[in-house]
Motif scaffolding. Structure first.
Motif, PDB file in Angstrom:
ATOM      1  N   ALA A 197       0.829  -1.205   0.000  1.00  0.00           N
ATOM      2  CA  ALA A 197       0.000   0.000   0.000  1.00  0.00           C
ATOM      3  C   ALA A 197       0.865   1.257   0.000  1.00  0.00           C
ATOM      4  N   LEU A 198       1.958   1.202   0.761  1.00  0.00           N
ATOM      5  CA  LEU A 198       2.826   2.373   0.856  1.00  0.00           C
ATOM      6  C   LEU A 198       3.475   2.680  -0.488  1.00  0.00           C
ATOM      7  N   LEU A 199       3.962   1.622  -1.162  1.00  0.00           N
ATOM      8  CA  LEU A 199       4.585   1.832  -2.473  1.00  0.00           C
ATOM      9  C   LEU A 199       3.575   2.445  -3.445  1.00  0.00           C
ATOM     10  N   LEU A 200       2.352   1.878  -3.452  1.00  0.00           N
ATOM     11  CA  LEU A 200       1.325   2.402  -4.342  1.00  0.00           C
ATOM     12  C   LEU A 200       1.000   3.851  -4.005  1.00  0.00           C
ATOM     13  N   SER A 201       0.859   4.148  -2.711  1.00  0.00           N
ATOM     14  CA  SER A 201       0.401   5.488  -2.354  1.00  0.00           C
ATOM     15  C   SER A 201       1.497   6.531  -2.572  1.00  0.00           C
ATOM     16  N   ILE A 202       2.749   6.161  -2.309  1.00  0.00           N
ATOM     17  CA  ILE A 202       3.823   7.130  -2.542  1.00  0.00           C
ATOM     18  C   ILE A 202       4.000   7.345  -4.046  1.00  0.00           C
ATOM     19  N   GLY A 203       4.104   6.227  -4.781  1.00  0.00           N
ATOM     20  CA  GLY A 203       4.275   6.349  -6.226  1.00  0.00           C
ATOM     21  C   GLY A 203       3.139   7.122  -6.862  1.00  0.00           C
ATOM     22  N   GLY A 204       1.910   6.656  -6.605  1.00  0.00           N
ATOM     23  CA  GLY A 204       0.754   7.308  -7.198  1.00  0.00           C
ATOM     24  C   GLY A 204       0.578   8.724  -6.698  1.00  0.00           C
ATOM     25  N   GLY A 205       0.761   8.924  -5.400  1.00  0.00           N
ATOM     26  CA  GLY A 205       0.527  10.247  -4.809  1.00  0.00           C
ATOM     27  C   GLY A 205       1.485  11.287  -5.347  1.00  0.00           C
ATOM     28  N   VAL A 206       2.781  10.957  -5.394  1.00  0.00           N
ATOM     29  CA  VAL A 206       3.755  11.920  -5.904  1.00  0.00           C
ATOM     30  C   VAL A 206       3.485  12.224  -7.371  1.00  0.00           C
ATOM     31  N   LEU A 207       3.202  11.164  -8.142  1.00  0.00           N
ATOM     32  CA  LEU A 207       2.915  11.366  -9.560  1.00  0.00           C
ATOM     33  C   LEU A 207       1.717  12.298  -9.743  1.00  0.00           C
ATOM     34  N   LEU A 208       0.624  11.999  -9.044  1.00  0.00           N
ATOM     35  CA  LEU A 208      -0.572  12.827  -9.170  1.00  0.00           C
ATOM     36  C   LEU A 208      -0.290  14.261  -8.719  1.00  0.00           C
ATOM     37  N   GLY A 209       0.448  14.397  -7.610  1.00  0.00           N
ATOM     38  CA  GLY A 209       0.745  15.727  -7.091  1.00  0.00           C
ATOM     39  C   GLY A 209       1.561  16.548  -8.071  1.00  0.00           C
ATOM     40  N   VAL A 210       2.564  15.907  -8.689  1.00  0.00           N
ATOM     41  CA  VAL A 210       3.416  16.619  -9.643  1.00  0.00           C
ATOM     42  C   VAL A 210       2.600  17.044 -10.860  1.00  0.00           C
ATOM     43  N   VAL A 211       1.802  16.103 -11.381  1.00  0.00           N
ATOM     44  CA  VAL A 211       0.988  16.449 -12.556  1.00  0.00           C
ATOM     45  C   VAL A 211       0.017  17.577 -12.212  1.00  0.00           C
TER      46      VAL A 211
ATOM     47  N   ALA B 107      -8.465  21.431 -15.856  1.00  0.00           N
ATOM     48  CA  ALA B 107      -9.394  20.330 -15.598  1.00  0.00           C
ATOM     49  C   ALA B 107      -8.665  19.135 -14.997  1.00  0.00           C
ATOM     50  N   VAL B 108      -7.423  18.892 -15.447  1.00  0.00           N
ATOM     51  CA  VAL B 108      -6.646  17.770 -14.917  1.00  0.00           C
ATOM     52  C   VAL B 108      -6.441  17.938 -13.412  1.00  0.00           C
ATOM     53  N   ASP B 109      -6.084  19.151 -13.015  1.00  0.00           N
ATOM     54  CA  ASP B 109      -5.877  19.459 -11.607  1.00  0.00           C
ATOM     55  C   ASP B 109      -7.152  19.180 -10.811  1.00  0.00           C
ATOM     56  N   GLN B 110      -8.284  19.626 -11.350  1.00  0.00           N
ATOM     57  CA  GLN B 110      -9.566  19.415 -10.670  1.00  0.00           C
ATOM     58  C   GLN B 110      -9.870  17.932 -10.530  1.00  0.00           C
ATOM     59  N   LEU B 111      -9.567  17.175 -11.589  1.00  0.00           N
ATOM     60  CA  LEU B 111      -9.839  15.741 -11.573  1.00  0.00           C
ATOM     61  C   LEU B 111      -9.020  15.059 -10.478  1.00  0.00           C
ATOM     62  N   ILE B 112      -7.732  15.437 -10.406  1.00  0.00           N
ATOM     63  CA  ILE B 112      -6.853  14.832  -9.399  1.00  0.00           C
ATOM     64  C   ILE B 112      -7.328  15.204  -8.004  1.00  0.00           C
ATOM     65  N   ARG B 113      -7.762  16.455  -7.844  1.00  0.00           N
ATOM     66  CA  ARG B 113      -8.292  16.899  -6.565  1.00  0.00           C
ATOM     67  C   ARG B 113      -9.502  16.059  -6.177  1.00  0.00           C
ATOM     68  N   ALA B 114     -10.353  15.777  -7.183  1.00  0.00           N
ATOM     69  CA  ALA B 114     -11.546  14.969  -6.907  1.00  0.00           C
ATOM     70  C   ALA B 114     -11.147  13.558  -6.475  1.00  0.00           C
ATOM     71  N   VAL B 115     -10.176  12.963  -7.187  1.00  0.00           N
ATOM     72  CA  VAL B 115      -9.714  11.609  -6.833  1.00  0.00           C
ATOM     73  C   VAL B 115      -9.209  11.589  -5.394  1.00  0.00           C
ATOM     74  N   ALA B 116      -8.431  12.619  -5.029  1.00  0.00           N
ATOM     75  CA  ALA B 116      -7.874  12.687  -3.683  1.00  0.00           C
ATOM     76  C   ALA B 116      -8.984  12.861  -2.649  1.00  0.00           C
TER      77      ALA B 116
END
Lengths: 312, 337
Positions: free
Chosen positions: B107-121, B129-138
């Motif tokens: 879970a940690l690997l997934l959340s760090i990998g995915g979280g950093v990627l989403l945050g950077v994008v 719209a991409v930013d809004q979408l990521i915000r919604a996912v979070a």
């Protein structure tokens, strides 16, 4: 202390006025404070998600207050002939393993979850910020002890400590609520204490003391009002977390007891019904919508009250 | 650096003592008959067991003495006996803990990998719209009850679609790999048993996604904010002005500076994972300490639940220590304070 909202000339001047780094307390007149409040309201209403959040919570309040008058079915009335029937025009959300109407049960659930979230978050807020405010303002041994207790409480994952407390005191919704307050107050104590510490040596406090105001009056009239906004944000976000924690405790059997229509318990009742997704699906959506409502409001409030978090 | 480390370790001691004081007092203030909670109703009727327990834990002595005895027992690894399993709590914990570790690492690997990627994008595309979408996912991640998400994922992806294997760590036809680390995927690889390793990996995916989603949203948020802060810094403007490609600016200049605040959340994430594990493991029948805690509390097995409480608190404190030390390694300014 920057207070900057795009496309607002008034705020830009305030931004420069408040950017004095050595003095954390803005020397704001009553008029300015009132204007700032107004700006915060406008900034809050400009965010679409905050409006959605307010609408969700208002809708749940309306449902919780009025549901006994228009509920299509009695939430605990069993109808074994129609058990496990999928969503239909009669039973919008289907029926559970005893033939009870899931739609009615989910809506009735708001009468437990909504007051529970508000009451528990408020109780944590009141106890925690009382400890934090008095400790931060007076300092000394009391402060030291209170903060160590807070640190230690925060060293436990909330749900695990809550489970331990409930195991000791016995399962049930009241004990679960008490346990959540016990694991929840330290965050407010810390937050409030940090706020009070940053304000208590402000010039206006010195001035109030100079004209002979009592310590309790200074704390209540001159210090606390300046500490409110982060606490308001925290308590709104916390209502969502309380709801998640309470429903999780009910789900694992330490909170609400059958036949109460509590959302976590409703999800648990559909746990073994792998092909009747509606039984646990809809109560979960209800939890999620209410938590999302609180989070949207809290998020919007944070952006409106503390624009530092909203970097452009 | 060594001084910094020593100081951080010394600060730990009062916290650890405080944690044991807290568990001691919860154990001491059980309403009703405390012995019933610790021994179980059946053992309570046997005067021999009661007498032995009283002697072992010094229940006839004063409170401070009792606490010292409690600490002494703890240091020797004696956390009492689980009522449900009828064996020392420590044995239970060491049996169930590796499963939780495996799940938490996934879970940690997934959340760090995915979280950093989403945050950077989200930061690079901020206010689109991409930013809004990521915000919604979070936000959805932090609003969804974990137990419910686990249940729905299991119903949809296992029962209905059949994309993932069902609950548990392995298909029941397979035997667990010889235990070296206790992590089935790693043990399978070590034993060169590819089938078991692959099967264990498939079993791990779904619960790891469920468990990691909440933390992923959190990490995405923090790394987005940190990225935006760094993006506005002067040295980034300089880097751009001297004609560096945007990709180089982002990876070399911005990312390395923005990861520092993100690191602090990872410490919190470990604690969050322990909390989430309670719910995820229960639904996925994952034989870890989270499920053990739920089963114990359902049986009012007090010694067991206190063991889990102590263990998770200890983990949380250690995770924060590791983060602090890493922070000190990466940012020399912290050490000076």
């Amino acid at each position: 202390m920057a207070f900057w909202i795009p496309a607002c000339g008034r705020c830009k001047t305030m931004d420069t006025a408040l950017a004095e780094p050595t003095n954390p307390i803005p020397a704001a007149s009553g008029l300015e404070i009132r204007e700032r409040k107004w700006h915060a309201v406008r900034a809050f209403l400009r965010t679409p998600t905050s409006i959605i959040g307010v609408l969700i919570i208002l809708a749940w309040i309306a449902v919780a207050l009025s549901i006994p008058h228009w509920s299509p079915f009695d939430p605990i009335k069993q109808d074994v002939v129609n058990r496990l029937s999928p969503p239909s025009s009669a039973h919008w959300f289907g029926t559970d393993y005893l033939g009870r109407d899931v739609f009615s049960r989910v809506l009735y659930g708001s009468r437990i979850s909504l007051p529970l979230a508000v009451a528990v978050a408020m109780a944590s807020l009141l106890s925690g910020s009382a400890v934090g405010a008095v400790g931060g303002f007076l300092g000394g041994l009391l402060d030291e002890v209170a903060m160590r207790v807070a640190d230690i409480t925060l060293a436990f994952p909330a749900i695990v400590l809550a489970m331990a407390i409930i195991t000791a005191t016995g399962p049930g919704l009241e004990n679960a609520m008490i346990a959540i307050v016990i694991v929840g107050w330290p965050q407010y104590a810390r937050l409030m204490r940090a706020q009070v510490l940053s304000v208590r040596h402000g010039e206006h406090v010195v001035a109030a003391r100079a004209v002979g105001a009592s310590e309790s009056r200074i704390l209540i009239r001159h210090v606390l009002p300046l500490c409110i906004s982060p606490v308001v944000v925290a308590v709104t976000l916390d209502m969502g977390n309380v709801l998640l924690l309470a429903s999780a405790l009910s789900f694992i059997g330490l909170g609400a007891t059958p036949p109460q229509a509590e959302w976590g318990l409703l999800v648990a009742e559909g746990r073994t019904k792998f092909y009747q997704v509606w039984i646990s699906g809809f109560p979960g959506l209800a939890i999620m919508s209410m938590v999302l409502g609180f989070n949207f409001i809290g998020d919007g409030l944070r952006d409106a009250l503390d624009p530092r978090t909203r970097t452009t | 650096m060594r001084k910094f480390l020593v100081r951080r370790l010394l600060v730990l001691i009062p916290t650890l003592i405080g944690v044991t004081l807290a568990t001691f007092s919860v154990a001491h203030y059980i309403p009703g008959e405390p012995l019933a909670a610790v021994l179980g109703q059946r053992a309570l009727s046997n005067p021999e067991i009661v007498a032995r327990y009283r002697a072992e834990w010094g229940l006839d002595k004063s409170l401070p003495e009792q606490y010292l005895i409690y600490m002494g027992n703890l240091l020797r690894g004696d956390m009492g006996k689980s009522i449900r399993m009828q064996r020392p709590v420590l044995d239970d914990l060491s049996e169930f803990f590796p499963a939780t570790v495996e799940l938490a690492i996934g879970a940690l690997l997934l959340s760090i990998g995915g979280g950093v990627l989403l945050g950077v994008v989200a930061a690079i595309k901020s206010n689109t719209a991409v930013d809004q979408l990521i915000r919604a996912v979070a936000l959805i991640g932090s609003s969804m009850p974990v137990f419910w998400m686990a249940l729905i994922f299991l119903q949809v992806f296992y029962a209905q679609l059949g994309w993932f294997p069902g609950p548990g760590r392995l298909d029941s036809a397979l035997a667990p790999p010889p235990a070296k680390t206790g992590l089935y995927v790693v043990d399978g690889l070590l034993a060169r048993d590819w089938e078991v390793a692959w099967n264990a990996f498939k079993h791990l995916l779904l619960p790891a996604v469920v468990l990691g989603w909440y933390q992923m949203g959190l990490i995405a948020r923090i790394s987005r904010a940190a990225m935006l802060e760094v993006l506005a810094a002067d040295f980034v403007r300089t880097a751009r002005a001297k004609g560096l490609r945007e990709r180089v600016v982002i990876t070399r200049h911005v990312l390395s500076n923005a990861m520092l605040p993100t690191l602090t959340v990872v410490g919190l994430a470990v604690a969050g994972l322990m909390a989430g594990a309670v719910q995820t493991e229960t639904i996925f029948s994952w034989p870890g300490i989270g499920r053990y805690a739920v089963q114990s509390s359902g049986n009012l097995d007090f010694p067991a639940i206190m063991g889990v409480t102590l263990l998770t608190a200890f983990l949380f404190i250690s995770a924060n220590l590791v983060v602090d030390v890493l922070y000190g390694l990466l940012d020399p300014r912290v050490r000076a304070v």
